[in-house]
Design an enzyme around this catalytic site. Structure first.
Site, mmCIF file in Angstrom:
data_model
loop_
_atom_site.group_PDB
_atom_site.id
_atom_site.type_symbol
_atom_site.label_atom_id
_atom_site.label_comp_id
_atom_site.label_asym_id
_atom_site.label_seq_id
_atom_site.Cartn_x
_atom_site.Cartn_y
_atom_site.Cartn_z
ATOM 1 N N GLU A 96 10.958 -9.730 -101.327
ATOM 2 C CA GLU A 96 11.386 -8.888 -100.213
ATOM 3 C C GLU A 96 12.511 -9.594 -99.460
ATOM 4 O OE1 GLU A 96 8.376 -7.746 -97.367
ATOM 5 O OE2 GLU A 96 9.787 -6.494 -96.280
ATOM 6 N N ALA B 106 4.722 -15.549 -94.660
ATOM 7 C CA ALA B 106 3.935 -15.159 -95.827
ATOM 8 C C ALA B 106 4.486 -13.857 -96.377
ATOM 9 C CB ALA B 106 2.468 -14.970 -95.436
ATOM 10 N N GLU C 224 -1.022 -9.837 -93.701
ATOM 11 C CA GLU C 224 -0.627 -9.625 -95.103
ATOM 12 C C GLU C 224 -1.658 -8.757 -95.818
ATOM 13 O OE1 GLU C 224 2.324 -10.422 -95.460
ATOM 14 O OE2 GLU C 224 2.445 -11.857 -93.812
ATOM 15 N N HIS D 46 -1.261 -5.118 -94.981
ATOM 16 C CA HIS D 46 -0.121 -4.486 -95.656
ATOM 17 C C HIS D 46 -0.547 -3.773 -96.941
ATOM 18 C CE1 HIS D 46 3.577 -5.211 -93.550
ATOM 19 N NE2 HIS D 46 3.554 -6.523 -93.639
HETATM 20 N N1 B3K Z 1 7.064 -8.720 -95.391
HETATM 21 C C1 B3K Z 1 7.242 -10.136 -95.297
HETATM 22 C C2 B3K Z 1 8.596 -10.514 -94.813
HETATM 23 C C3 B3K Z 1 9.552 -10.784 -95.853
HETATM 24 C C4 B3K Z 1 10.894 -11.174 -95.301
HETATM 25 C C5 B3K Z 1 11.893 -11.392 -96.304
HETATM 26 N N2 B3K Z 1 13.164 -11.775 -95.810
HETATM 27 C C6 B3K Z 1 6.219 -10.773 -94.426
HETATM 28 C C7 B3K Z 1 5.504 -9.862 -93.522
HETATM 29 O O1 B3K Z 1 6.040 -9.314 -92.586
HETATM 30 O O2 B3K Z 1 4.354 -9.611 -93.755
HETATM 31 ZN ZN ZN Z 2 4.604 -7.805 -92.384
#
Ligand code: B3K
Ligand code: ZN
Length: 879
Positions: free
Chosen positions: A126, A267, A303, A306
């Site tokens: 990401e 993370a 996390e 998500h």
């Molecule tokens: N979604 C990732 C973040 C990634 C960032 C990349 N540059 C962590 C989080 O927000 O859970």
């Molecule tokens: Zn996040």
């Protein structure tokens, strides 16, 4: 890719992809000098796209070895390789594309895509890292099923992981082996992950609400074997909580967490295979502070959450980032509140929001939570997207109530499962489930800037009416002026002279109105009347910080002192104390050294220190003076040395006046039993370490003896570091240096503790002046390739050691510019983040401003600036 004139990408240009990917088959051959990636894509033209639309694949730092369409090798004349894009014209409606690329993870210092950290292979995809692995339509609205085979040397990399469930494994020639993973859930490429290493496996299980058994796994370097229990436990608590509060059950048969030392962020929520920065997952009593334990619990939960808010339902494009981040931060903050003290959690969240997000929202990088454009998406993982985004979801929760909000989230997950959607789809689900019109509320997603809510009151004794005139306005931000009023839930109450809550009667007829009300502000001006009041009440405004706004009301010091001890809303009690302290400190700015300090402040803090009936966690928060960063944020033209001096004066004055109470507080809060992580035990540790810090701030000899003993003999890192920090901030230089040396010797083989050791020094105005910072950079444990080390020295110096960073000769700014330029070549993402303290140069007093600007110009003039740093620096210097 480096470019001198990066393109701006606009939300309004969004177009659906011309081709979808149904299935991806990946085969990774991992070697010591690189990796070969074989990818087979089952592609299908979007029925909405025109026949003959070319196929566009993204790529970055790849060597293309072969390209085959439906089994036929494509000659170079059949496609255009434009560096960051591979374009294949004339493709059929449905076909298979096989791509072989060669990549060099060992040389990857950007830590995006596939790279090596402490001898293991790992990934970060990401937002746009997958394109550094293979050519692919690397955009979140392309969701595919992945099957991944990982091959590597068996003795060096016994553990081979990817997303989903393991389906096959076996040995190969030359001491190599393979494992194949299959992820049944379609996902965007940014959720892809791979790990290969010699890792220790920790096992646990979780039984879901429907009775399915899930294997839980943590993979860490063997030396971290004793640091996994807390995260594993936090994971199980999160899984249960998401079932109970949101009705969300985990979907795969296995859930894995891997700890990695070199990681740009905290993370990453890759499907079934979360990868963590070691410092955000590994903890033991001896090595992690209470704050670190709490951060780990929150990030593990974040996390994990998500998996639904982000993975099962994902973002259509990166402008929608807050769809998953704002919602998930809101969810993790609810979780943390449920696990500990809701008031304390709220205070922590609002402190961050008001100190750092409000600053961002008033600076050159200000953007709505759904931005309209960006150059480099990595720069948009901001406090605005995350924290303000969470506040916007919280407001929806407040407006709808928990029950309707849950109906809305159920509808959202059910309606959009397996889809890539927009923030508007989220609001629509809330609207459809509740029947409420959220049209005006949507402006929160479109307009940047922190609304200012001004309150003026008036009490009419003759008719017993108390009137509030409430106005809202939203400041201009880059590219946005003349904003429309937003829908603001404004929670409030009124107290009588005895400190009792009064009924809020909105008309003469109403008799026993509620004691709390949420006013819904929708116009630029409202007039609200409260009836039946026999005396002038004291207003308690924006209770629990019900909206991310700045409230302006001319509180008297009497009112603030009164609210500090009487407001039933714990958050507002704390806030009243903060406002009082800010007022006292601000009144001393530029005042002579002997200017008197408000005596009632000392009384108020004395009462707090003696108050053993109030929640001690709240007392600990109330004892913390507003930070220098917050005072800077509140200034029109910040003069950092003046702010520092005024705050120091108040702190020292309080510590001198309350010396006995502080010593008593320290003794009263000593623990003699086992270390525990209960809210009560955490509060006790906070209180005794605050007392120690204050006493050492005035160089108290008795406190020095207590701190020296504590740093040596504490049975936990909170106390050990608390004592070390207090000593580092004292004038006892010899003892400070001895303590620092002994601490380092004891923990030199533990990178997380060494990071704490660096940051304690770098953030101290006594131990972290520029020459000492330069020395830290030369320390053998410092490593430019490790983002945590960079943050713990350079980040802590520029972000937390304000008086040293803003030293009048400008050397702090030049130092930062130099480090940004140096890092820009190896890790542009981290370099761009480091620029942040310079970006608000216009907010500072003239003697700071020009030198800050010069430092930004120095960065701007560097050859081959990355897109990341280019965007931040150019926007900061724009008029
Ligand atoms: N979604 C990732 C973040 C990634 C960032 C990349 N540059 C962590 C989080 O927000 O859970
Ligand atoms: Zn996040």
């Amino acid at each position: 890719m480096r470019t001198n004139q990066p393109q701006t990408i606009y939300l309004s240009d969004y177009q659906a992809p011309a081709y979808f990917v149904d299935q991806v088959d990946l085969r990774f051959e991992l070697f010591e000098d690189g990796a070969r990636v074989h990818s087979k894509l089952a592609l299908r033209r979007n029925p909405e796209a025109s026949v003959g639309a070319p196929l566009e694949l993204n790529g970055d730092s790849l060597t293309l070895e072969s390209l085959t369409l439906d089994g036929e090798a494509l000659p170079a004349s059949r496609y255009q390789n434009e560096g960051d894009k591979l374009v294949v014209p004339g493709v059929p409606a449905k076909f298979e594309l096989a791509v072989v690329t060669w990549i060099e993870p060992q040389k990857n210092t950007r830590l995006e895509g596939l790279y090596k950290s402490s001898g293991m292979f790992c990934t970060q995809c990401e937002a746009e890292g997958f394109r550094c692995i293979t050519y692919y339509p690397d955009r979140p609205d392309v969701m595919a099923r992945f099957r991944t085979r990982v091959e590597a040397d068996k003795s060096a990399y016994p553990i081979l992981l990817s997303n989903g469930n393991p389906v096959e494994q076996g040995d190969l020639d030359d001491g190599r082996h393979f494992v194949t993973w299959e992820d049944p859930f379609p996902k965007p490429a940014y959720l892809f992950a791979l790990v290969a290493g010699d890792l220790l496996e920790k096992k646990d299980t979780f039984t879901t609400c429907s009775g399915r058994n899930i294997d839980l796994r943590m993979y860490v370097e063997p030396r971290n074997s004793e640091k996994c229990d807390y995260a594993m436990d936090a994971l199980k608590r999160s899984m249960r909580w998401d079932e109970e509060v949101y009705g969300r059950e985990y979907d795969l048969d296995i859930f894995m967490i891997v700890a990695v030392d070199d990681f740009n962020m905290g993370a990453m929520e890759n499907k079934g295979l979360n990868i963590f920065n070691s410092s955000c997952v590994l903890a033991s009593q001896d090595t992690a502070t209470d704050a670190a334990f709490q951060r780990i619990e929150a990030i593990v939960a974040h996390e994990y959450f998500h998996n639904w808010s982000g993975n099962r339902v994902t973002c259509r494009d990166w402008f929608q980032l807050s769809l998953k981040e704002g919602f998930t931060v809101f969810r993790d903050s609810q979780f943390s509140a449920d696990m500990g003290s809701p008031t304390v959690k709220r205070i922590e969240d609002v402190t961050l929001l008001r100190t750092a997000q409000f600053a961002e929202d008033a600076g050159p990088m200000a953007h709505p939570i759904r931005p309209a454009s960006y150059m480099e998406i990595t720069n948009f993982y901001t406090l605005t997207i995350y924290e303000k985004g969470a506040e916007v979801v919280r407001m929806l929760h407040n407006l709808l109530g928990s029950e309707m909000f849950r109906k809305g989230s159920d509808l959202y997950f059910e309606r959009h499962d397996g889809q890539a959607v927009t923030t508007d789809d989220f609001v629509r689900a809330m609207e459809d489930a509740s029947g409420r019109d959220l049209n005006q509320f949507r402006l929160w997603y479109e307009q940047a800037g922190t609304p200012i809510v001004t309150v003026v009151d008036d009490y009419d004794e003759s008719d017993g009416i108390y009137r509030l005139t409430i106005k809202q306005s939203i400041p201009d931000t880059p590219g946005q002026t003349h904003k429309k009023p937003q829908h603001i839930p404004f929670a409030m109450g009124l107290l009588n002279r005895a400190g009792e809550p009064l009924p809020l009667n909105l008309s003469a007829e109403e008799q026993n109105g509620p004691q709390d009300r949420v006013l819904e502000l929708t116009e630029s001006e409202h007039c609200v009347e409260f009836h039946g009041l026999s005396e002038r009440p004291v207003p308690s405004l924006l209770r629990d910080f019900s909206a991310p706004v700045r409230v302006q009301y001319s509180w008297t010091r009497e009112q603030l002192l009164f609210l500090m001890s009487h407001d039933p809303d714990g958050f507002n009690r704390w806030d009243a104390g903060q406002r009082l302290a800010v007022d006292v400190i601000q009144s001393l700015l530029g005042a002579p050294d002997d200017a008197p300090i408000e005596p009632r402040l000392v009384d108020a803090y004395r009462q707090l220190l003696n108050n053993v009936s109030l929640d001690q966690a709240l007392v600990a928060k109330m004892l913390l003076l507003p930070s220098e960063a917050y005072l800077v944020e509140l200034s029109e033209q910040a003069d950092v040395p003046a702010i520092h001096a005024a705050r120091e004066r108040v702190l020292k004055h309080l510590a001198h006046a309350l010396r006995d109470e502080l010593l008593t507080c320290y003794q009263r809060n000593l623990d003699h039993g086992d270390y525990r992580l209960s809210p009560e035990a955490i509060a006790r540790r906070s209180l005794r370490n605050i007392a120690l810090a204050w006493l050492l701030h005035i160089d108290d000899e008795q406190a020095l003896a207590l701190a020296s003993e504590q740093v040596e003999n504490a049975d936990n890192m909170t106390d050990r570091l608390g004592a070390l920090r207090a000593m580092v901030n004292s004038r006892f230089e010899t003892q400070r240096n001895q303590a620092l040396t002994a601490f380092y010797q004891r923990f030199s083989d533990d990178p997380q503790v060494v990071e704490l050791w660096f940051s304690v020094q770098a953030s101290s105005d006594r131990a972290g002046q520029l020459p000492q910072i330069q020395q830290l950079l030369q320390h053998p444990a410092f490593d430019w390739k490790n983002p945590n080390k960079v943050r713990s020295v350079v980040g802590a110096f520029a972000g937390q050691n304000l008086s040293a960073f803003h030293s009048p000769d400008g050397t702090g700014y030049q130092f930062l510019a130099e480090q940004v330029c140096r890092l820009d070549d190896s890790n542009p993402q981290i370099a761009a983040r480091l620029v942040s303290p310079l970006t608000r140069w216009k907010k500072f007093a003239p003697h700071h401003r020009e030198q800050m600007k010069a430092a930004l110009e120095r960065i701007r003039d560097k050859d081959e600036l990355s897109r990341d740093v280019y965007e931040v620096v150019h926007k900061s210097l724009a008029d």
